[in-house]
Design a protein around this motif. Structure first.
Motif, mmCIF file in Angstrom:
data_model
loop_
_atom_site.group_PDB
_atom_site.id
_atom_site.type_symbol
_atom_site.label_atom_id
_atom_site.label_comp_id
_atom_site.label_asym_id
_atom_site.label_seq_id
_atom_site.Cartn_x
_atom_site.Cartn_y
_atom_site.Cartn_z
ATOM 1 N N THR A 22 0.816 -1.215 0.000
ATOM 2 C CA THR A 22 0.000 0.000 0.000
ATOM 3 C C THR A 22 0.848 1.262 0.000
ATOM 4 O O THR A 22 0.326 2.359 -0.086
ATOM 5 C CB THR A 22 -0.944 0.018 1.215
ATOM 6 N N ASN A 23 2.150 1.120 0.155
ATOM 7 C CA ASN A 23 3.087 2.233 0.042
ATOM 8 C C ASN A 23 4.384 1.700 -0.565
ATOM 9 O O ASN A 23 4.946 0.737 -0.041
ATOM 10 C CB ASN A 23 3.403 2.854 1.409
ATOM 11 N N PRO A 24 4.806 2.280 -1.714
ATOM 12 C CA PRO A 24 4.175 3.352 -2.478
ATOM 13 C C PRO A 24 2.807 2.914 -3.016
ATOM 14 O O PRO A 24 2.461 1.741 -2.912
ATOM 15 C CB PRO A 24 5.171 3.601 -3.615
ATOM 16 N N CYS A 25 2.071 3.840 -3.580
ATOM 17 C CA CYS A 25 0.688 3.569 -3.957
ATOM 18 C C CYS A 25 0.620 2.760 -5.250
ATOM 19 O O CYS A 25 1.007 3.238 -6.314
ATOM 20 C CB CYS A 25 -0.056 4.887 -4.133
ATOM 21 N N PRO A 26 0.118 1.505 -5.198
ATOM 22 C CA PRO A 26 0.023 0.713 -6.425
ATOM 23 C C PRO A 26 -1.043 1.264 -7.367
ATOM 24 O O PRO A 26 -1.967 1.978 -6.940
ATOM 25 C CB PRO A 26 -0.368 -0.681 -5.930
ATOM 26 N N ARG A 27 -0.923 0.897 -8.615
ATOM 27 C CA ARG A 27 -1.885 1.379 -9.607
ATOM 28 C C ARG A 27 -3.322 1.009 -9.232
ATOM 29 O O ARG A 27 -3.644 -0.147 -9.001
ATOM 30 C CB ARG A 27 -1.551 0.798 -10.980
ATOM 31 N N ASP A 30 -7.133 1.196 -3.631
ATOM 32 C CA ASP A 30 -8.059 1.929 -2.762
ATOM 33 C C ASP A 30 -7.506 2.060 -1.350
ATOM 34 O O ASP A 30 -8.194 2.560 -0.475
ATOM 35 C CB ASP A 30 -9.403 1.202 -2.697
ATOM 36 N N LYS A 31 -6.264 1.630 -1.123
ATOM 37 C CA LYS A 31 -5.734 1.560 0.237
ATOM 38 C C LYS A 31 -4.600 2.542 0.513
ATOM 39 O O LYS A 31 -3.974 2.479 1.569
ATOM 40 C CB LYS A 31 -5.254 0.136 0.536
ATOM 41 N N CYS A 32 -4.309 3.445 -0.387
ATOM 42 C CA CYS A 32 -3.181 4.358 -0.209
ATOM 43 C C CYS A 32 -3.548 5.512 0.716
ATOM 44 O O CYS A 32 -4.707 5.938 0.781
ATOM 45 C CB CYS A 32 -2.727 4.908 -1.552
ATOM 46 N N THR A 33 -2.548 6.029 1.431
ATOM 47 C CA THR A 33 -2.770 7.205 2.268
ATOM 48 C C THR A 33 -3.192 8.394 1.415
ATOM 49 O O THR A 33 -4.115 9.132 1.756
ATOM 50 C CB THR A 33 -1.493 7.541 3.053
ATOM 51 N N ILE A 34 -2.511 8.593 0.307
ATOM 52 C CA ILE A 34 -2.877 9.622 -0.669
ATOM 53 C C ILE A 34 -2.990 8.923 -2.014
ATOM 54 O O ILE A 34 -2.021 8.364 -2.523
ATOM 55 C CB ILE A 34 -1.833 10.750 -0.735
ATOM 56 N N THR A 35 -4.186 8.945 -2.601
ATOM 57 C CA THR A 35 -4.427 8.249 -3.857
ATOM 58 C C THR A 35 -4.534 9.248 -4.997
ATOM 59 O O THR A 35 -5.340 10.176 -4.936
ATOM 60 C CB THR A 35 -5.731 7.427 -3.778
ATOM 61 N N PRO A 36 -3.722 9.095 -6.037
ATOM 62 C CA PRO A 36 -3.818 10.006 -7.180
ATOM 63 C C PRO A 36 -5.148 9.852 -7.912
ATOM 64 O O PRO A 36 -5.887 8.879 -7.713
ATOM 65 C CB PRO A 36 -2.653 9.559 -8.084
ATOM 66 N N ALA A 37 -5.434 10.809 -8.780
ATOM 67 C CA ALA A 37 -6.613 10.703 -9.639
ATOM 68 C C ALA A 37 -6.404 9.561 -10.627
ATOM 69 O O ALA A 37 -5.299 9.346 -11.139
ATOM 70 C CB ALA A 37 -6.838 12.008 -10.389
ATOM 71 N N LEU A 38 -7.454 8.798 -10.865
ATOM 72 C CA LEU A 38 -7.380 7.686 -11.795
ATOM 73 C C LEU A 38 -7.222 8.180 -13.228
ATOM 74 O O LEU A 38 -7.689 9.271 -13.577
ATOM 75 C CB LEU A 38 -8.640 6.834 -11.699
ATOM 76 N N PRO A 39 -6.573 7.400 -14.081
ATOM 77 C CA PRO A 39 -6.536 7.756 -15.497
ATOM 78 C C PRO A 39 -7.957 7.779 -16.063
ATOM 79 O O PRO A 39 -8.840 7.062 -15.578
ATOM 80 C CB PRO A 39 -5.714 6.622 -16.131
ATOM 81 N N HIS A 60 -1.254 -5.773 -13.261
ATOM 82 C CA HIS A 60 -2.713 -5.738 -13.189
ATOM 83 C C HIS A 60 -3.290 -4.736 -14.191
ATOM 84 O O HIS A 60 -4.342 -4.984 -14.769
ATOM 85 C CB HIS A 60 -3.217 -5.402 -11.780
ATOM 86 N N HIS A 61 -2.594 -3.599 -14.379
ATOM 87 C CA HIS A 61 -3.065 -2.553 -15.289
ATOM 88 C C HIS A 61 -1.873 -1.985 -16.047
ATOM 89 O O HIS A 61 -0.844 -1.682 -15.446
ATOM 90 C CB HIS A 61 -3.769 -1.434 -14.508
ATOM 91 N N ASN A 62 -2.033 -1.824 -17.342
ATOM 92 C CA ASN A 62 -0.937 -1.298 -18.157
ATOM 93 C C ASN A 62 -0.835 0.222 -18.115
ATOM 94 O O ASN A 62 0.255 0.776 -18.268
ATOM 95 C CB ASN A 62 -1.107 -1.745 -19.615
ATOM 96 N N THR A 63 -1.944 0.907 -17.905
ATOM 97 C CA THR A 63 -1.936 2.371 -17.909
ATOM 98 C C THR A 63 -1.459 2.889 -16.559
ATOM 99 O O THR A 63 -2.041 2.553 -15.518
ATOM 100 C CB THR A 63 -3.334 2.933 -18.208
ATOM 101 N N PRO A 64 -0.410 3.695 -16.511
ATOM 102 C CA PRO A 64 0.120 4.177 -15.232
ATOM 103 C C PRO A 64 -0.766 5.256 -14.620
ATOM 104 O O PRO A 64 -1.694 5.772 -15.256
ATOM 105 C CB PRO A 64 1.487 4.747 -15.616
ATOM 106 N N TRP A 65 -0.477 5.587 -13.359
ATOM 107 C CA TRP A 65 -1.077 6.780 -12.773
ATOM 108 C C TRP A 65 -0.728 7.984 -13.657
ATOM 109 O O TRP A 65 0.369 8.029 -14.231
ATOM 110 C CB TRP A 65 -0.520 7.042 -11.373
ATOM 111 N N PRO A 66 -1.612 8.961 -13.770
ATOM 112 C CA PRO A 66 -1.275 10.143 -14.571
ATOM 113 C C PRO A 66 -0.080 10.921 -14.034
ATOM 114 O O PRO A 66 0.571 11.663 -14.765
ATOM 115 C CB PRO A 66 -2.556 10.991 -14.493
ATOM 116 N N LYS A 67 0.226 10.731 -12.760
ATOM 117 C CA LYS A 67 1.326 11.450 -12.117
ATOM 118 C C LYS A 67 2.054 10.484 -11.193
ATOM 119 O O LYS A 67 1.415 9.686 -10.492
ATOM 120 C CB LYS A 67 0.769 12.639 -11.320
ATOM 121 N N VAL A 68 3.383 10.540 -11.174
ATOM 122 C CA VAL A 68 4.128 9.655 -10.276
ATOM 123 C C VAL A 68 3.768 9.970 -8.828
ATOM 124 O O VAL A 68 3.464 11.107 -8.477
ATOM 125 C CB VAL A 68 5.648 9.775 -10.496
ATOM 126 N N THR A 69 3.817 8.947 -7.996
ATOM 127 C CA THR A 69 3.418 9.118 -6.603
ATOM 128 C C THR A 69 4.597 9.389 -5.675
ATOM 129 O O THR A 69 4.408 9.862 -4.561
ATOM 130 C CB THR A 69 2.681 7.869 -6.100
#
Length: 340
Positions: A22-27, A30-39, A60-69
């Motif tokens: 859960t840290n760093p935040c996986p793609r 739903d369990k991260c302390t701070i979760t980026p916006a989804l693609p 699990h998913h090929n599309t990365p977070w829109p912004k590095v965490t």
């Protein structure tokens, strides 16, 4: 409501049956302390603990977070925290890797082979180790986007392969890094190894004899878009870890025919300095010369001293285990645990 207990328990077993960080935040977690916006067009994934199916994306998913965490710095250590409610399946082989080409190839930077999530042989499914500090090799090249991966082959249970991925940046100049290619097992097209059944050497040959690969980074000096490795914090209510071990490999000196397990270090060093000596009379001295980059060594062999040393840029750097624990040396392995 009570008439639904059986299917509820079945669902709980499926959801909590495995491990995820859960840290760093996986793609899409739903369990991260701070979760980026989804693609755009993507949804939160509530099943990142599930094994990787044959033909499915390793992350699990090929599309990365829109912004590095996170933004990391080579030569430091980064915390990786796992959900303590998962099933540790008696341990197994874990690797921590980086991809510089969007997830096509992964080079290993650290390993916790045999007893991942535990401190030794066990038949328990309750993870005893859920926090690891991963040393970043000092010669990692910089990049504005790398894919960090944890992968795991469980010791007991169905023969499966688990993996989570996070999107990070790495500060530093352009360059290359050579290391072992990440090992994949128990998926169609790859070798399958049996349950360990107490033999924790099962499958180790695939890790020791892995192909050496070289990755390239174009350099990065932004330092933004996430949390730096020196200030990253893990917020968790997990039970106290009694013994933690992380294994790491040298980036360029380990041959593919090596028969010794990779070096290991405690998951929770609490201090770093380069101005003190071990005081043991025979151990390394902070600031003294060392020849194996990334090597670890306890300050002494008494089993009561919390201090150990990391070989960084050709010099020993003093570090320490968590308060109340001590450093233990076993061959080339180092771990932190309760004094004996």
């Amino acid at each position: 409501m009570f008439v639904k207990l059986a299917p509820v328990f079945a669902l709980a077993a499926a959801v909590l049956g495995h491990m995820e960080f859960t840290n760093p935040c996986p793609r899409y977690s739903d369990k991260c302390t701070i979760t980026p916006a989804l693609p755009p067009g993507e949804q939160t994934d509530y099943d990142l603990k599930s094994p990787i199916a044959s033909g499915a994306p390793l992350c699990h998913h090929n599309t990365p977070w829109p912004k590095v965490t996170d933004t990391w710095t080579p030569g430091t250590s980064v915390p990786v925290h796992f959900d303590p409610s998962g099933n540790g399946h008696s341990g197994g082989h874990c690797q921590f890797s980086l991809s510089y080409d969007g997830g096509n190839t992964f080079v290993v930077i650290s390993e916790a082979l045999q007893y991942c999530f535990f401190s030794g042989p066990t038949d328990s499914n309750v993870p005893a180790v859920v926090d690891y500090n991963i040393p970043l090799p000092a010669n990692l090249p910089g990049t504005d986007h790398a894919v960090f991966a944890w992968s795991w082959v469980n010791a007991s249970g169905n023969r499966e392969f688990y993996m989570n991925c996070a999107d990070v940046a790495i500060n530093g100049p352009a360059g290359t890094f050579t290391g072992k290619q990440m090992t994949i097992l128990n998926i169609n097209g790859y070798p399958t190894i049996p349950e360990f059944l107490g033999n924790y050497n099962t499958g180790l040959q695939y890790y020791k004899n892995a192909t050496q690969i070289t990755v390239t980074g174009n350099g990065y000096g932004g330092g933004s878009g996430g949390t730096s490795s020196t200030s990253s914090a893990v917020t968790s209510t997990a039970t106290t870890i009694r013994t933690t071990s992380v294994q790491t490999t040298s980036s360029t000196t380990q041959a593919t025919t090596s028969s010794a397990p990779a070096t290991s270090t405690s998951s929770a060093p609490t201090s770093t300095t380069s101005t003190t000596s071990s005081g043991s009379g025979g151990g390394p001295v902070a600031g003294g010369a060392c020849s194996t980059e990334g090597a670890f060594q306890c300050a002494d062999t008494t089993g009561k001293n919390a201090n150990y040393f990391l070989c960084l840029y050709g010099q020993w750097v003093a570090q320490a285990c968590s308060s109340g624990t001590a450093c233990f040396q076993s061959g080339t392995s180092v771990s932190c645990g309760w004094p004996q």
